[in-house]
Write a protein that holds these residues in place. Structure first.
Motif, PDB file in Angstrom:
ATOM      1  N   ILE A 181      -2.143  -2.636   4.600  1.00 52.94           N
ATOM      2  CA  ILE A 181      -2.152  -1.376   5.340  1.00 52.94           C
ATOM      3  C   ILE A 181      -1.556  -0.265   4.469  1.00 52.94           C
ATOM      4  CG2 ILE A 181      -1.986  -2.440   7.636  1.00 52.94           C
ATOM      5  CD1 ILE A 181       0.988  -1.559   7.656  1.00 52.94           C
ATOM      6  N   ASP A 182      -2.037   0.925   4.721  1.00 55.32           N
ATOM      7  CA  ASP A 182      -1.438   2.128   4.146  1.00 55.32           C
ATOM      8  C   ASP A 182      -0.615   2.748   5.262  1.00 55.32           C
ATOM      9  OD1 ASP A 182      -3.033   1.598   1.970  1.00 55.32           O
ATOM     10  OD2 ASP A 182      -4.412   3.271   2.306  1.00 55.32           O
ATOM     11  N   ILE A 183       0.627   3.097   4.958  1.00 64.20           N
ATOM     12  CA  ILE A 183       1.424   3.744   5.992  1.00 64.20           C
ATOM     13  C   ILE A 183       1.376   5.249   5.817  1.00 64.20           C
ATOM     14  CG2 ILE A 183       2.911   1.790   6.508  1.00 64.20           C
ATOM     15  CD1 ILE A 183       5.073   3.111   4.840  1.00 64.20           C
ATOM     16  N   VAL A 184       1.461   5.941   6.939  1.00 62.10           N
ATOM     17  CA  VAL A 184       1.261   7.376   6.997  1.00 62.10           C
ATOM     18  C   VAL A 184       2.466   8.026   7.665  1.00 62.10           C
ATOM     19  CG1 VAL A 184      -0.144   9.143   8.131  1.00 62.10           C
ATOM     20  CG2 VAL A 184      -1.246   7.137   7.136  1.00 62.10           C
ATOM     21  N   ASP A 185       2.887   9.146   7.108  1.00 63.34           N
ATOM     22  CA  ASP A 185       3.946   9.938   7.728  1.00 63.34           C
ATOM     23  C   ASP A 185       3.451  11.375   7.865  1.00 63.34           C
ATOM     24  OD1 ASP A 185       6.634  10.134   8.785  1.00 63.34           O
ATOM     25  OD2 ASP A 185       7.108  11.334   7.016  1.00 63.34           O
ATOM     26  N   ARG A 190      13.775  13.013  -0.326  1.00 70.13           N
ATOM     27  CA  ARG A 190      14.188  12.436   0.955  1.00 70.13           C
ATOM     28  C   ARG A 190      12.964  11.893   1.710  1.00 70.13           C
ATOM     29  NH1 ARG A 190      17.616  16.230   4.817  1.00 70.13           N
ATOM     30  NH2 ARG A 190      18.946  16.146   2.997  1.00 70.13           N
ATOM     31  N   TYR A 191      11.876  12.662   1.702  1.00 75.69           N
ATOM     32  CA  TYR A 191      10.656  12.214   2.383  1.00 75.69           C
ATOM     33  C   TYR A 191      10.128  10.927   1.745  1.00 75.69           C
ATOM     34  CZ  TYR A 191      10.476  17.190   3.845  1.00 75.69           C
ATOM     35  OH  TYR A 191      10.749  18.438   4.324  1.00 75.69           O
ATOM     36  N   LYS A 192      10.147  10.890   0.421  1.00 74.99           N
ATOM     37  CA  LYS A 192       9.652   9.699  -0.286  1.00 74.99           C
ATOM     38  C   LYS A 192      10.541   8.493  -0.011  1.00 74.99           C
ATOM     39  CE  LYS A 192       7.155  12.173  -3.889  1.00 74.99           C
ATOM     40  NZ  LYS A 192       6.996  12.433  -5.320  1.00 74.99           N
ATOM     41  N   ASN A 193      11.840   8.698   0.048  1.00 75.05           N
ATOM     42  CA  ASN A 193      12.744   7.598   0.381  1.00 75.05           C
ATOM     43  C   ASN A 193      12.515   7.110   1.804  1.00 75.05           C
ATOM     44  OD1 ASN A 193      13.964   7.460  -2.136  1.00 75.05           O
ATOM     45  ND2 ASN A 193      15.572   8.916  -1.581  1.00 75.05           N
ATOM     46  N   GLN A 194      12.177   8.024   2.688  1.00 80.61           N
ATOM     47  CA  GLN A 194      11.848   7.655   4.064  1.00 80.61           C
ATOM     48  C   GLN A 194      10.648   6.702   4.073  1.00 80.61           C
ATOM     49  OE1 GLN A 194      10.712  11.056   6.409  1.00 80.61           O
ATOM     50  NE2 GLN A 194      10.503   9.874   8.288  1.00 80.61           N
ATOM     51  N   ILE A 195       9.630   7.025   3.300  1.00 76.95           N
ATOM     52  CA  ILE A 195       8.450   6.154   3.214  1.00 76.95           C
ATOM     53  C   ILE A 195       8.843   4.782   2.679  1.00 76.95           C
ATOM     54  CG2 ILE A 195       6.253   5.781   1.993  1.00 76.95           C
ATOM     55  CD1 ILE A 195       5.896   7.804   4.161  1.00 76.95           C
ATOM     56  N   LYS A 196       9.710   4.739   1.682  1.00 74.32           N
ATOM     57  CA  LYS A 196      10.136   3.465   1.099  1.00 74.32           C
ATOM     58  C   LYS A 196      10.886   2.609   2.122  1.00 74.32           C
ATOM     59  CE  LYS A 196      10.098   5.415  -3.496  1.00 74.32           C
ATOM     60  NZ  LYS A 196      10.867   5.885  -4.641  1.00 74.32           N
ATOM     61  N   LYS A 216       0.067   1.124   0.298  1.00 70.57           N
ATOM     62  CA  LYS A 216       0.182   2.531  -0.082  1.00 70.57           C
ATOM     63  C   LYS A 216       1.028   3.267   0.956  1.00 70.57           C
ATOM     64  CE  LYS A 216      -2.883   6.505  -0.891  1.00 70.57           C
ATOM     65  NZ  LYS A 216      -4.248   6.983  -0.774  1.00 70.57           N
ATOM     66  N   GLY A 217       1.702   4.314   0.516  1.00 71.23           N
ATOM     67  CA  GLY A 217       2.434   5.192   1.416  1.00 71.23           C
ATOM     68  C   GLY A 217       1.978   6.616   1.184  1.00 71.23           C
ATOM     69  N   THR A 218       1.667   7.330   2.251  1.00 74.62           N
ATOM     70  CA  THR A 218       1.172   8.698   2.125  1.00 74.62           C
ATOM     71  C   THR A 218       1.875   9.612   3.118  1.00 74.62           C
ATOM     72  OG1 THR A 218      -1.013   7.849   1.530  1.00 74.62           O
ATOM     73  CG2 THR A 218      -0.888  10.160   2.128  1.00 74.62           C
ATOM     74  N   ILE A 219       2.268  10.775   2.613  1.00 76.27           N
ATOM     75  CA  ILE A 219       2.805  11.833   3.456  1.00 76.27           C
ATOM     76  C   ILE A 219       1.679  12.852   3.630  1.00 76.27           C
ATOM     77  CG2 ILE A 219       4.478  13.721   3.599  1.00 76.27           C
ATOM     78  CD1 ILE A 219       6.260  11.990   1.669  1.00 76.27           C
ATOM     79  N   TYR A 220       1.418  13.230   4.870  1.00 79.29           N
ATOM     80  CA  TYR A 220       0.420  14.263   5.145  1.00 79.29           C
ATOM     81  C   TYR A 220       1.148  15.540   5.545  1.00 79.29           C
ATOM     82  CZ  TYR A 220      -3.408  10.900   5.023  1.00 79.29           C
ATOM     83  OH  TYR A 220      -4.318   9.963   4.625  1.00 79.29           O
ATOM     84  N   THR A 252      -2.745  18.298   3.271  1.00 76.16           N
ATOM     85  CA  THR A 252      -2.418  17.904   1.907  1.00 76.16           C
ATOM     86  C   THR A 252      -1.816  16.505   1.910  1.00 76.16           C
ATOM     87  OG1 THR A 252      -1.911  20.217   1.420  1.00 76.16           O
ATOM     88  CG2 THR A 252      -1.140  18.585  -0.160  1.00 76.16           C
ATOM     89  N   GLU A 253      -2.291  15.650   1.002  1.00 73.74           N
ATOM     90  CA  GLU A 253      -1.766  14.291   0.882  1.00 73.74           C
ATOM     91  C   GLU A 253      -0.782  14.213  -0.269  1.00 73.74           C
ATOM     92  OE1 GLU A 253      -4.640  11.114   0.711  1.00 73.74           O
ATOM     93  OE2 GLU A 253      -6.032  12.240   1.974  1.00 73.74           O
ATOM     94  N   ILE A 254       0.345  13.557  -0.028  1.00 78.51           N
ATOM     95  CA  ILE A 254       1.324  13.290  -1.072  1.00 78.51           C
ATOM     96  C   ILE A 254       1.485  11.777  -1.131  1.00 78.51           C
ATOM     97  CG2 ILE A 254       3.708  13.602  -1.838  1.00 78.51           C
ATOM     98  CD1 ILE A 254       3.687  16.181  -0.013  1.00 78.51           C
ATOM     99  N   ASP A 255       1.037  11.178  -2.234  1.00 80.35           N
ATOM    100  CA  ASP A 255       1.164   9.736  -2.406  1.00 80.35           C
ATOM    101  C   ASP A 255       2.577   9.382  -2.836  1.00 80.35           C
ATOM    102  OD1 ASP A 255      -1.480   9.138  -1.720  1.00 80.35           O
ATOM    103  OD2 ASP A 255      -2.183   9.509  -3.760  1.00 80.35           O
ATOM    104  N   VAL A 256       3.083   8.277  -2.317  1.00 83.50           N
ATOM    105  CA  VAL A 256       4.428   7.813  -2.638  1.00 83.50           C
ATOM    106  C   VAL A 256       4.317   6.468  -3.343  1.00 83.50           C
ATOM    107  CG1 VAL A 256       6.675   7.178  -1.690  1.00 83.50           C
ATOM    108  CG2 VAL A 256       5.335   8.993  -0.605  1.00 83.50           C
ATOM    109  N   HIS A 257       4.942   6.349  -4.509  1.00 80.39           N
ATOM    110  CA  HIS A 257       4.945   5.077  -5.238  1.00 80.39           C
ATOM    111  C   HIS A 257       5.831   4.085  -4.491  1.00 80.39           C
ATOM    112  CE1 HIS A 257       2.817   6.742  -8.629  1.00 80.39           C
ATOM    113  NE2 HIS A 257       3.622   7.795  -8.574  1.00 80.39           N
ATOM    114  N   ILE A 258       5.276   2.902  -4.212  1.00 76.96           N
ATOM    115  CA  ILE A 258       6.012   1.918  -3.402  1.00 76.96           C
ATOM    116  C   ILE A 258       6.054   0.554  -4.075  1.00 76.96           C
ATOM    117  CG2 ILE A 258       5.607   3.072  -1.208  1.00 76.96           C
ATOM    118  CD1 ILE A 258       3.351   0.912  -0.786  1.00 76.96           C
TER     119      ILE A 258
END
Length: 174
Positions: free
Chosen positions: A114-118, A130-136, A151-155, A163-169
């Motif tokens: 699954i890809d998680i979305v925030d 902080r947002y990226k750490n939240q995804i982690k 995958k982790g993505t912030i929208y 806008t999509e921001i990919d987060v390295h996980i």
């Protein structure tokens, strides 16, 4: 009430300021979840039911309704809501001696897991880490629930286009 405000107000007895937006924190998230589960035909009704600003003026309520409707509509128009498999996953994990709880906004099922979305109503550059750490943390929580997160993505919903921001996980980072 926000747990931080509750702690400051009732445990530490610090009188923190309360803004007119009290209660607005989850409006967008709840609206997106309901539109996904109930259908986007009811978007205006859903947003009206979710917007509640007890300390705001009527004008503030109308502005918030229009803003949330516009952001949810962007997700629909971009085809992102169609891809969503599940939304609002609750989890709790133990990090050393601290219990961390959270709610993952949504997920998209893929061949790899699954890809998680925030969802973010606005992304501020100074808080990007902080947002990226939240995804982690979300990845770790979902892993403990038995999911494989690919995958982790912030929208960011604040711009004209989502806008999509990919987060390295990688395992080293989570």
């Amino acid at each position: 009430e926000c747990p931080y405000h509750f702690y400051a107000r009732y445990v530490k007895r610090i009188n923190v300021p309360v803004g007119k937006e009290l209660g607005a924190g989850n409006i967008m998230h709840k609206s997106i979840h309901r539109v996904k589960t109930e259908g986007n035909v009811k978007i205006d009704t859903i947003v009206k039911e979710e917007v509640y600003l007890p300390l705001g003026e009527y004008v503030d309520q109308i502005i918030t309704e229009k803003t949330v409707t516009k952001k949810v509509q962007k997700l629909i128009d971009a085809g992102i809501l169609e891809k969503i498999d599940q939304s609002e996953y609750s989890f709790s994990i133990l990090l050393k001696d601290t219990l961390v709880t959270g709610i993952v906004d949504a997920s998209i099922k893929t061949n790899k897991g699954i890809d998680i979305v925030d969802w973010k109503s606005g992304v501020h550059e100074q808080f990007l880490n902080r947002y990226k750490n939240q995804i982690k943390i979300y990845v770790r929580g979902m892993n403990e629930l038995g999911f494989t997160v690919s995958k982790g993505t912030i929208y960011d919903l604040s711009k004209d286009k989502v806008t999509e921001i990919d987060v390295h996980i990688s395992k080293d980072e989570v």
